[in-house]
Design a protein around this motif. Sequence first.
Motif, PDB file in Angstrom:
ATOM      1  N   SER A 199      16.426  44.511  59.887  1.00  0.00           N
ATOM      2  CA  SER A 199      17.561  43.782  60.452  1.00  0.00           C
ATOM      3  C   SER A 199      18.811  44.070  59.629  1.00  0.00           C
ATOM      4  O   SER A 199      18.736  44.521  58.473  1.00  0.00           O
ATOM      5  CB  SER A 199      17.284  42.277  60.460  1.00  0.00           C
ATOM      6  N   ALA A 200      19.956  43.774  60.220  1.00  0.00           N
ATOM      7  CA  ALA A 200      21.221  43.955  59.514  1.00  0.00           C
ATOM      8  C   ALA A 200      21.225  43.140  58.219  1.00  0.00           C
ATOM      9  O   ALA A 200      21.677  43.615  57.169  1.00  0.00           O
ATOM     10  CB  ALA A 200      22.384  43.549  60.412  1.00  0.00           C
ATOM     11  N   GLY A 201      20.698  41.929  58.267  1.00  0.00           N
ATOM     12  CA  GLY A 201      20.642  41.082  57.085  1.00  0.00           C
ATOM     13  C   GLY A 201      19.750  41.649  56.000  1.00  0.00           C
ATOM     14  O   GLY A 201      20.079  41.587  54.815  1.00  0.00           O
ATOM     15  N   GLU A 202      18.597  42.193  56.410  1.00  0.00           N
ATOM     16  CA  GLU A 202      17.691  42.800  55.433  1.00  0.00           C
ATOM     17  C   GLU A 202      18.353  44.005  54.767  1.00  0.00           C
ATOM     18  O   GLU A 202      18.250  44.187  53.551  1.00  0.00           O
ATOM     19  CB  GLU A 202      16.388  43.233  56.110  1.00  0.00           C
ATOM     20  N   LEU A 203      19.027  44.817  55.562  1.00  0.00           N
ATOM     21  CA  LEU A 203      19.719  45.975  55.004  1.00  0.00           C
ATOM     22  C   LEU A 203      20.845  45.543  54.077  1.00  0.00           C
ATOM     23  O   LEU A 203      20.992  46.076  52.971  1.00  0.00           O
ATOM     24  CB  LEU A 203      20.272  46.859  56.128  1.00  0.00           C
ATOM     25  N   ALA A 204      21.638  44.572  54.522  1.00  0.00           N
ATOM     26  CA  ALA A 204      22.778  44.106  53.729  1.00  0.00           C
ATOM     27  C   ALA A 204      22.330  43.530  52.395  1.00  0.00           C
ATOM     28  O   ALA A 204      23.061  43.608  51.405  1.00  0.00           O
ATOM     29  CB  ALA A 204      23.575  43.069  54.514  1.00  0.00           C
ATOM     30  N   PHE A 228      27.409  50.347  59.442  1.00  0.00           N
ATOM     31  CA  PHE A 228      26.468  50.324  60.567  1.00  0.00           C
ATOM     32  C   PHE A 228      27.087  50.990  61.797  1.00  0.00           C
ATOM     33  O   PHE A 228      26.428  51.749  62.507  1.00  0.00           O
ATOM     34  CB  PHE A 228      26.051  48.891  60.918  1.00  0.00           C
ATOM     35  N   ALA A 229      28.355  50.710  62.061  1.00  0.00           N
ATOM     36  CA  ALA A 229      29.039  51.276  63.228  1.00  0.00           C
ATOM     37  C   ALA A 229      29.131  52.798  63.126  1.00  0.00           C
ATOM     38  O   ALA A 229      28.908  53.505  64.119  1.00  0.00           O
ATOM     39  CB  ALA A 229      30.428  50.665  63.385  1.00  0.00           C
ATOM     40  N   ALA A 263      19.522  53.493  66.035  1.00  0.00           N
ATOM     41  CA  ALA A 263      19.512  52.754  67.298  1.00  0.00           C
ATOM     42  C   ALA A 263      19.446  51.279  66.924  1.00  0.00           C
ATOM     43  O   ALA A 263      18.885  50.921  65.883  1.00  0.00           O
ATOM     44  CB  ALA A 263      18.308  53.149  68.133  1.00  0.00           C
ATOM     45  N   VAL A 264      20.029  50.436  67.754  1.00  0.00           N
ATOM     46  CA  VAL A 264      20.106  49.006  67.448  1.00  0.00           C
ATOM     47  C   VAL A 264      19.506  48.215  68.597  1.00  0.00           C
ATOM     48  O   VAL A 264      19.784  48.487  69.764  1.00  0.00           O
ATOM     49  CB  VAL A 264      21.574  48.570  67.243  1.00  0.00           C
ATOM     50  N   SER A 278      19.496  38.365  65.745  1.00  0.00           N
ATOM     51  CA  SER A 278      19.486  39.448  64.758  1.00  0.00           C
ATOM     52  C   SER A 278      19.653  40.802  65.421  1.00  0.00           C
ATOM     53  O   SER A 278      19.178  41.027  66.533  1.00  0.00           O
ATOM     54  CB  SER A 278      18.167  39.465  63.990  1.00  0.00           C
ATOM     55  N   LEU A 279      20.321  41.700  64.705  1.00  0.00           N
ATOM     56  CA  LEU A 279      20.390  43.104  65.103  1.00  0.00           C
ATOM     57  C   LEU A 279      19.402  43.861  64.240  1.00  0.00           C
ATOM     58  O   LEU A 279      19.425  43.757  63.012  1.00  0.00           O
ATOM     59  CB  LEU A 279      21.798  43.655  64.900  1.00  0.00           C
ATOM     60  N   VAL A 280      18.520  44.620  64.885  1.00  0.00           N
ATOM     61  CA  VAL A 280      17.503  45.380  64.169  1.00  0.00           C
ATOM     62  C   VAL A 280      17.815  46.870  64.336  1.00  0.00           C
ATOM     63  O   VAL A 280      17.984  47.356  65.447  1.00  0.00           O
ATOM     64  CB  VAL A 280      16.088  45.052  64.688  1.00  0.00           C
TER      65      VAL A 280
END
Length: 89
Positions: free
Chosen positions: A28-33, A47-48, A57-58, A64-66
Motif C-alpha cells: 500500500s501507499a502507506g506501507e511504502l511511505a 508514485f505519480a 499499477a495501482v 488504500s491504494l495498493v
Amino acid sequence: MGVNAVFEALSHPVRREILGLLKTGPLSAGELAGHFELSKPTMSVHFAKLKDAGLVAVERHGTSLVYHLNMSILEQALSGLLGLKEMKK
C-alpha cells in the motif's frame, strides 16, 4: 508512455527504492511511505511518476491504494535500449 518516461522515473533514487520494495510483492501507499522520511505530497509525486511511466499499477482497496510492480514495462525499456545500442555497432 515511452522509454524516456521510464528512464526519467528511474532517475531518482527514491523511485528506484520503491520499485525494489515492490519486487517482494504489492504494498500500500502507506506501507511504502513508511520506508521513507518524506512528506505525503512528496511521496505522491514519486508514485505519480512511476505510475505515469507504467512501472507500477495501482488498485484501490477500500481507502488504500495498493501498488504493484509492472516488470514488463521495465523489460521493454531495457530491451529498447539494448536494441539501440546494437544498431550503433
